[in-house]
Design a protein around this motif. Structure first.
Motif, PDB file in Angstrom:
ATOM      1  N   MET A   1      14.684  13.597  69.016  1.00  0.00           N
ATOM      2  CA  MET A   1      14.410  13.284  67.643  1.00  0.00           C
ATOM      3  C   MET A   1      15.614  13.615  66.766  1.00  0.00           C
ATOM      4  N   PHE A   2      16.205  14.780  66.923  1.00  0.00           N
ATOM      5  CA  PHE A   2      17.312  15.188  66.072  1.00  0.00           C
ATOM      6  C   PHE A   2      18.646  14.851  66.720  1.00  0.00           C
ATOM      7  N   ASP A   3      19.602  14.477  65.877  1.00  0.00           N
ATOM      8  CA  ASP A   3      20.973  14.329  66.326  1.00  0.00           C
ATOM      9  C   ASP A   3      21.677  15.673  66.235  1.00  0.00           C
ATOM     10  N   HIS A   4      21.461  16.358  65.102  1.00  0.00           N
ATOM     11  CA  HIS A   4      22.014  17.700  64.919  1.00  0.00           C
ATOM     12  C   HIS A   4      21.246  18.429  63.829  1.00  0.00           C
ATOM     13  N   VAL A   5      21.335  19.745  63.870  1.00  0.00           N
ATOM     14  CA  VAL A   5      20.755  20.603  62.846  1.00  0.00           C
ATOM     15  C   VAL A   5      21.888  21.488  62.336  1.00  0.00           C
ATOM     16  N   ALA A   6      22.063  21.537  61.027  1.00  0.00           N
ATOM     17  CA  ALA A   6      23.125  22.354  60.427  1.00  0.00           C
ATOM     18  C   ALA A   6      22.472  23.438  59.578  1.00  0.00           C
ATOM     19  N   ILE A   7      22.928  24.678  59.775  1.00  0.00           N
ATOM     20  CA  ILE A   7      22.406  25.785  58.976  1.00  0.00           C
ATOM     21  C   ILE A   7      23.558  26.593  58.405  1.00  0.00           C
ATOM     22  N   GLY A   8      23.324  27.134  57.222  1.00  0.00           N
ATOM     23  CA  GLY A   8      24.287  28.033  56.604  1.00  0.00           C
ATOM     24  C   GLY A   8      24.048  29.451  57.091  1.00  0.00           C
ATOM     25  N   VAL A   9      25.136  30.183  57.300  1.00  0.00           N
ATOM     26  CA  VAL A   9      25.053  31.558  57.773  1.00  0.00           C
ATOM     27  C   VAL A   9      25.894  32.452  56.871  1.00  0.00           C
ATOM     28  N   SER A  10      25.457  33.684  56.716  1.00  0.00           N
ATOM     29  CA  SER A  10      26.168  34.605  55.817  1.00  0.00           C
ATOM     30  C   SER A  10      27.395  35.223  56.470  1.00  0.00           C
ATOM     31  N   ASP A  11      27.366  35.440  57.788  1.00  0.00           N
ATOM     32  CA  ASP A  11      28.516  35.985  58.515  1.00  0.00           C
ATOM     33  C   ASP A  11      28.832  35.003  59.641  1.00  0.00           C
ATOM     34  N   TYR A  12      29.784  34.134  59.383  1.00  0.00           N
ATOM     35  CA  TYR A  12      30.107  33.041  60.296  1.00  0.00           C
ATOM     36  C   TYR A  12      30.455  33.539  61.697  1.00  0.00           C
ATOM     37  N   GLU A  13      31.380  34.489  61.800  1.00  0.00           N
ATOM     38  CA  GLU A  13      31.828  34.954  63.120  1.00  0.00           C
ATOM     39  C   GLU A  13      30.695  35.636  63.887  1.00  0.00           C
ATOM     40  N   ALA A  14      29.906  36.465  63.204  1.00  0.00           N
ATOM     41  CA  ALA A  14      28.793  37.144  63.870  1.00  0.00           C
ATOM     42  C   ALA A  14      27.742  36.141  64.351  1.00  0.00           C
ATOM     43  N   LEU A  48      23.697  22.054  67.392  1.00  0.00           N
ATOM     44  CA  LEU A  48      23.462  23.043  66.346  1.00  0.00           C
ATOM     45  C   LEU A  48      24.801  23.270  65.658  1.00  0.00           C
ATOM     46  N   CYS A  49      24.809  23.147  64.349  1.00  0.00           N
ATOM     47  CA  CYS A  49      26.028  23.336  63.564  1.00  0.00           C
ATOM     48  C   CYS A  49      25.835  24.533  62.637  1.00  0.00           C
ATOM     49  N   LEU A  50      26.833  25.418  62.604  1.00  0.00           N
ATOM     50  CA  LEU A  50      26.811  26.587  61.731  1.00  0.00           C
ATOM     51  C   LEU A  50      27.960  26.486  60.749  1.00  0.00           C
ATOM     52  N   GLY A  51      27.671  26.803  59.494  1.00  0.00           N
ATOM     53  CA  GLY A  51      28.706  26.825  58.466  1.00  0.00           C
ATOM     54  C   GLY A  51      28.502  28.012  57.554  1.00  0.00           C
ATOM     55  N   LYS A  52      29.581  28.588  57.079  1.00  0.00           N
ATOM     56  CA  LYS A  52      29.528  29.751  56.175  1.00  0.00           C
ATOM     57  C   LYS A  52      28.947  29.317  54.839  1.00  0.00           C
ATOM     58  N   THR A  53      28.066  30.145  54.310  1.00  0.00           N
ATOM     59  CA  THR A  53      27.517  29.903  52.980  1.00  0.00           C
ATOM     60  C   THR A  53      27.537  31.198  52.192  1.00  0.00           C
ATOM     61  N   ASP A  54      27.730  31.076  50.898  1.00  0.00           N
ATOM     62  CA  ASP A  54      27.654  32.242  50.013  1.00  0.00           C
ATOM     63  C   ASP A  54      26.240  32.428  49.477  1.00  0.00           C
ATOM     64  N   GLU A  55      25.396  31.420  49.692  1.00  0.00           N
ATOM     65  CA  GLU A  55      23.994  31.517  49.287  1.00  0.00           C
ATOM     66  C   GLU A  55      23.231  32.293  50.345  1.00  0.00           C
ATOM     67  N   LYS A  56      22.132  32.908  49.941  1.00  0.00           N
ATOM     68  CA  LYS A  56      21.294  33.597  50.919  1.00  0.00           C
ATOM     69  C   LYS A  56      20.580  32.535  51.753  1.00  0.00           C
ATOM     70  N   PRO A  57      20.839  32.510  53.084  1.00  0.00           N
ATOM     71  CA  PRO A  57      20.195  31.498  53.927  1.00  0.00           C
ATOM     72  C   PRO A  57      18.675  31.670  53.961  1.00  0.00           C
ATOM     73  N   SER A  58      17.971  30.560  53.897  1.00  0.00           N
ATOM     74  CA  SER A  58      16.524  30.595  54.067  1.00  0.00           C
ATOM     75  C   SER A  58      16.227  30.850  55.530  1.00  0.00           C
ATOM     76  N   ARG A  59      15.189  31.616  55.790  1.00  0.00           N
ATOM     77  CA  ARG A  59      14.818  31.898  57.181  1.00  0.00           C
ATOM     78  C   ARG A  59      14.237  30.646  57.817  1.00  0.00           C
ATOM     79  N   LEU A  60      14.660  30.425  59.045  1.00  0.00           N
ATOM     80  CA  LEU A  60      14.229  29.261  59.811  1.00  0.00           C
ATOM     81  C   LEU A  60      13.604  29.687  61.127  1.00  0.00           C
ATOM     82  N   HIS A  61      12.849  28.794  61.707  1.00  0.00           N
ATOM     83  CA  HIS A  61      12.383  28.942  63.087  1.00  0.00           C
ATOM     84  C   HIS A  61      13.112  27.871  63.877  1.00  0.00           C
ATOM     85  N   LEU A  62      13.947  28.294  64.831  1.00  0.00           N
ATOM     86  CA  LEU A  62      14.707  27.379  65.670  1.00  0.00           C
ATOM     87  C   LEU A  62      14.192  27.510  67.102  1.00  0.00           C
ATOM     88  N   ALA A  63      13.700  26.431  67.664  1.00  0.00           N
ATOM     89  CA  ALA A  63      13.188  26.458  69.038  1.00  0.00           C
ATOM     90  C   ALA A  63      14.045  25.549  69.907  1.00  0.00           C
TER      91      ALA A  63
END
Length: 122
Positions: A1-14, A48-63
């Motif tokens: 169903m999905f091609d990709h999912v992108a989420i913002g993260v507060s600490d990119y390297e971690a 799965l794509c991760l990108g740095k964000t300065d906003e507080k990321p919303s909590r997600l459920h990733l399966a």
């Protein structure tokens, strides 16, 4: 169903280190990395794509889907070693269906990360 999912993260390297280690049992590796972040996939298709964000990321459920129950077990161990917090160890979840075998951890930004195998034990 999905091609990709992108989420913002507060600490990119971690977050990158956590997801790479936790999802290694599923064959997940870096497909590409650049100024927009990192793209990870087990097969070069859905990612799965991760990108740095300065906003507080919303909590997600990733399966994430596993082909074998051993991958669920290996994910759980790897995720805890990578700094994840237990949110439900490997086991059957018959409330979903008879063969729903899953494990859950909380990742660096509070995301509930699950790996599930829907197949009967071989």
């Amino acid at each position: 169903m999905f091609d990709h999912v992108a989420i913002g993260v507060s600490d990119y390297e971690a977050s990158k280190a956590f997801f790479l280690k936790a999802l290694a049992p599923l064959g997940v590796a870096i497909v590409s990395e650049g100024s927009l972040g990192v793209e990870m996939s087990p097969n070069g298709q859905a990612s799965l794509c991760l990108g740095k964000t300065d906003e507080k990321p919303s909590r997600l459920h990733l399966a994430f889907a596993a082909e074998r129950r051993e991958q669920v077990d290996a994910f759980y161990r790897a995720a805890l070693e990578a700094g994840g917090k237990d949110n439900g160890g490997p086991g059957l979840r018959p409330q979903y269906h008879a063969n729903y075998y899953a494990a859950f951890v909380i990742g660096p930004d509070g995301h509930n990360v699950e790996v599930v195998c829907h197949k009967a034990e071989a």
